[in-house]
Design an enzyme around this catalytic site. Structure first.
Site, PDB file in Angstrom:
ATOM      1  N   SER B 460       0.857  -1.178   0.000  1.00  0.00           N
ATOM      2  CA  SER B 460       0.000   0.000   0.000  1.00  0.00           C
ATOM      3  C   SER B 460       0.890   1.223   0.000  1.00  0.00           C
ATOM      4  O   SER B 460       2.065   1.151   0.369  1.00  0.00           O
ATOM      5  CB  SER B 460      -0.877  -0.003   1.246  1.00  0.00           C
ATOM      6  OG  SER B 460      -1.456   1.265   1.426  1.00  0.00           O
ATOM      7  N   TYR B 473      -2.382  -0.619  10.179  1.00  0.00           N
ATOM      8  CA  TYR B 473      -2.465  -0.969   8.763  1.00  0.00           C
ATOM      9  C   TYR B 473      -1.143  -0.660   8.059  1.00  0.00           C
ATOM     10  O   TYR B 473      -0.588  -1.486   7.325  1.00  0.00           O
ATOM     11  CB  TYR B 473      -3.610  -0.182   8.122  1.00  0.00           C
ATOM     12  CG  TYR B 473      -3.814  -0.462   6.651  1.00  0.00           C
ATOM     13  CD1 TYR B 473      -4.460  -1.613   6.237  1.00  0.00           C
ATOM     14  CD2 TYR B 473      -3.361   0.424   5.685  1.00  0.00           C
ATOM     15  CE1 TYR B 473      -4.647  -1.885   4.895  1.00  0.00           C
ATOM     16  CE2 TYR B 473      -3.540   0.161   4.343  1.00  0.00           C
ATOM     17  CZ  TYR B 473      -4.179  -0.988   3.949  1.00  0.00           C
ATOM     18  OH  TYR B 473      -4.349  -1.245   2.620  1.00  0.00           O
TER      19      TYR B 473
END
Lengths: 283, 590
Positions: B460, B473
């Protein structure tokens, strides 16, 4: 219209039903005449001529025709791209015919999806539209906010693996109101839309703005209201990697308390509905 | 020899004797495999063994090679005309009534181009699969075209191929090549192949190599100058051709095949990462492409359709056709779009997700858009045992995975101090352990097969963009990014590429299921709705991430930031990390 009930004899509804049938007849007639090499412009012209011969003089919007990946509005950035082009139909290509004739003062707005030759993918898209028709009717009867229904339809499309392509329409609408239109001898159109119909839509927009509703059923805040009684041309449009499919037909919304009467599809004898019934029988 | 179960026979033609080996059922359509230089028919061992399960496979030693006899004198004994005689003699002996499917590698392909473009073989050949060997006539025209109208690009192409052809010039010198091959080069050759070409050690090359190579020099001397100077103008292929191009071939430029459609109207292109000796290094892939092409041609002959109509047409169809691709988190968002993109390129797809219905749906749609076979599997990637089971099932039922996409991930937002250890465990289990299990279990299978592959991990932009809103995350994704980089280094030796994809803000379902640490149920619902709306406004479609993934595999890219914001953040993380730290302190507008 607010007191309309699902009555075969309601003269107003009959008028709308007739013009919707007429438009679908036109779509089927033109679809049967499509052969490889026909362009979008020619297909649009065929629809226009067919309807003119049968007495249509005014339009909510002029007929559209989309072929190939234009059925999924691939790469559409500006509204002008909706207009028919010189793209030629090829074997295996999906197509959509979309027209909104005004006949004897009644408006219809329909969309007809087809494919030149066999395409299991296109069949799948068409079959998957059925649950959307059911979902929309159910949630309108529940008097959910239009914006919520819009989001639910979109969620279902994503779950099915599709992309919501009605978002490409002006204001991203899944539906818009239609109404009767005064018949004039001269009825010009601008950018493909009939001025009389636009006038009706504008006046609805103005009234709606005062009363907190909108004749455009969109994903935006101005559609965050329960379904407004009247006639809605509903057009869920699926897209999947260069193939698009839609239906468009009139949903009648009334202010009746009986859920059955509060909303119903104007006509259940339409090509896509018949197709689903046949598929069920075949299965 | 190294072909167990092969039936051997000798075919006499034009004063020499050819050694012909046959495998498989003679009642099935025949595939003739023609080897190159400096090789003998044993170069095909692995490919032939796999093809023999379904087809009648015939291999022969080209004259002067292996156990075929050499013409005398050697000069003038290796012209393409004589090689065509040899082929026809073999074809008539092994399949007198039916046309054969021809497969050629290197010089085997060069001579096969002659076979499929001359009149006298018409009706004797059903299809041709070419690997690393252009037609000398096409090559001659290719050079002429570039010499007569030399644009900078064309000159570059000429010089490029000119440099790659150095060995051709060497082979034209008298005596020296023979001396080298019978002397030190012949001795060193197996080691050179292992080191430079990564050809696995074993029973190849055969002991006859020095003689094969010495005789084979006449293939070049008898044909190259003559054909390049005066290429035939009627060298049109009269059969369907499948062109397999290894992208790492150090002897042949991919540009040689530009406009090949003009010469071979029924052309199907394939490409694979690999060096020159793909029949040795990538036998599985080669065998399955040959098998598919032969099957398609046999079927097409029955219903009278041109075969390239049945080939997938999506971008990169040449690269992924028939490959096995496994995507996790394939029931929605980027995973589903990736599965579809591979399906469009003709890959077989295994769609894995916790959501069984969604995975099955992905597989169903994948089949509709060009995947020859697709399966949905309901597996939680964080469950090691389930992943082991899945790997076993995939390996036995569908084959070894060629491309693995570890995409499954979940969102977790909220301040670090409010994130519970349970939250941490959940996010790490899926986002990190899921990737570890995938890489470990499927990567091991890939490495053991030894024929390359590719692993894509979805990291990501949060992997390098710190943020107060996504501590857990971001940590999980940063770990995935580093894992990918390390794995890439380790697996490079085994020709397995590893890419980390950093999408950025993409309009997918992840926002609607993200857990917001420290928020009550109602507040979480509101935040999910709000972020979904914001991501919807950004409206970057997962399909474009999928395209980036395919491109990353084709180009073997290490780290791929996708959206403009992901690329911008990547740039800042390298040149101005302080700015990123500043951005990290901002509170998201929720």
């Amino acid at each position: 219209m607010t007191s309309a009930v699902k009555d075969e004899q309601a003269p107003e509804l009959r008028g709308f039903r007739e013009v919707q049938r007429l438009a679908y007849d036109c779509a089927e007639a033109v679809a049967a005449r499509l052969t490889p090499g026909v362009t979008e412009r020619e297909a649009a012209r065929m629809q226009r001529d067919w309807l003119r011969e049968r007495g249509v003089r005014d339009w909510f919007h002029l007929p559209f025709a989309w072929f190939g990946d234009r059925t999924a509005f691939a790469g559409f950035k500006v509204p002008l791209q909706f207009f028919p082009t010189n793209r030629k139909l090829e074997p295996g290509m999906p197509f959509i015919l979309d027209m909104a004739p005004v006949h004897k003062g009644f408006t219809a707005d329909i969309g007809y999806s087809g494919c030149l030759g066999l395409s299991p993918l296109h069949d799948k898209l068409l079959a998957d539209l059925e649950v959307h028709r059911e979902l929309i009717l159910r949630e309108v009867r529940e008097r959910r906010s239009l914006r919520e229904i819009y989001e639910d339809v979109e969620r279902l499309m994503i779950k099915q693996g599709y992309v919501n392509r009605h978002r490409a329409y002006p204001f991203g609408v899944i539906a818009h109101k239609i109404d009767r239109v005064a018949e004039h001898r001269w009825s010009p159109h601008v950018f493909g839309f009939g001025t009389q119909s636009l006038k009706g839509l504008m006046s609805d927009a103005l009234h709606g703005h005062r009363d907190g509703w909108s004749p455009l059923w969109s994903p935006y805040r101005f559609s965050d209201h329960p379904p407004q009684p009247g006639l809605w041309a509903v057009e869920p449009h699926l897209g999947f990697r260069g193939t698009g499919a839609k239906f468009e037909e009139i949903l009648v919304v009334t202010d009746s308390r009986d859920p059955e009467q509060s909303a119903f599809w104007l006509d259940d004898d339409l090509p896509h509905v018949r197709r689903w019934a046949e598929e069920r029988v075949a299965a | 020899m190294s072909l167990p179960g092969a039936r051997e026979r000798r075919v006499r033609t034009g004063g020499i004797e050819l050694c012909v080996a046959e495998l498989g059922d003679e009642g099935r359509p025949t595939i003739v495999l023609v080897h190159g230089y400096p090789d003998s028919k044993e170069v095909w061992t692995d490919v032939a063994r796999q093809l023999a399960d379904h087809w009648h496979v015939v291999l022969y030693d080209v004259r002067g090679h292996g156990r075929s006899t050499a013409p005398a004198p050697l000069r003038g004994g290796f012209t393409l005309e004589k090689l065509t005689d040899d082929f026809l003699a073999v074809a008539n002996a092994v399949s007198p009534d039916r046309p054969v499917h021809l497969v050629g590698h290197d010089w085997g392909s060069v001579q096969s181009w002659e076979f499929v473009t001359v009149k006298r073989t018409e009706g004797r050949i059903a299809s041709f699969t070419s690997m690393s060997g252009p037609s000398l006539d096409h090559f001659g025209h290719w050079i002429k075209q570039r010499m007569t109208r030399p644009t900078p690009r064309r000159v570059g192409q000429l010089l490029g191929q000119g440099a790659k052809s150095w060995y051709v010039y060497m082979l034209h010198t008298p005596v020296l090549p023979e001396l080298a091959w019978r002397g030190p080069l012949g001795k060193q050759w197996p080691r050179i192949l292992q080191r430079l070409e990564k050809v696995p050690a074993g029973d190849y090359p055969t002991p006859s190599l020095p003689d094969d190579a010495a005789h084979g020099a006449w293939l070049y001397r008898d044909n190259v100058r003559a054909r390049l100077r005066r290429p035939r103008t009627d060298a049109y292929a009269h059969v369907p051709v499948q062109l397999i191009t290894p992208t790492g071939d150090i002897f042949l430029s991919e540009k040689l095949y530009d406009q090949l459609e003009l010469w071979a109207p029924q052309l199907v292109r394939r490409s694979l990462p690999g060096k020159h000796w793909v029949p040795r290094t990538r036998p599985d892939r080669i065998a399955s492409w040959i098998s598919e092409f032969v099957a398609a041609n046999e079927a097409a002959r029955e219903d009278g359709r041109p075969v390239q109509d049945t080939a997938p047409t999506g971008a990169y169809a040449d690269r992924f056709g028939g490959q096995l691709v496994l995507v996790t988190g394939a029931a929605g968002g980027i995973g589903r779009a990736t599965a579809f993109a591979f399906a469009e390129a003709g890959a077989r797809v295994v769609a894995v997700d916790r959501d069984a219905e969604g995975a099955a749906r992905t597989a169903e749609m994948a089949r509709l858009i060009g995947s020859p076979a697709a399966w949905g599997e309901a597996v939680d990637v964080s469950d090691e045992q389930a992943m082991e089971k899945l790997a076993e099932k995939v390996a036995t039922e569908y084959g070894i995975v060629d491309v693995l996409v570890n995409n499954a991930g979940i969102g977790l937002s909220g301040s670090f101090l409010e994130t519970t250890s349970e939250d941490w465990k959940n996010v790490l289990d899926v986002n990190l352990w899921g990737v570890i299990h995938g890489c470990r279990i499927f990567g091991k299978q890939m490495a053991e097969r030894g024929q390359g592959g590719h692993i894509v991990n979805t990291a990501s932009a949060a992997a390098y963009q710190p943020s107060r809103a996504l501590p857990a995350y971001s940590t999980s994704k940063a770990a995935v990014l580093m894992l990918s980089e390390c794995l890439r280094a380790e697996l490079a030796d085994r020709s397995i590429g590893v890419s980390a994809i950093c999408p950025g803000i993409v309009n997918t379902n992840i926002t609607a299921t993200t857990h917001f640490a420290g928020a009550g149920a109602a507040e979480e619902k509101r935040l999910q709705k709000r972020t979904s709306r914001l991501y919807g406004l950004r409206n970057y479609p997962p399909e474009r991430v999928a395209d980036a993934i395919l491109k990353a595999v084709v180009r073997n890219q290490a780290v791929v930031p996708v959206t403009p914001e992901a690329r911008g953040a990547r740039f800042l993380s390298r040149f101005s990390p302080g700015a990123l730290r500043g951005i990290a302190r901002l509170k998201p507008p929720l």
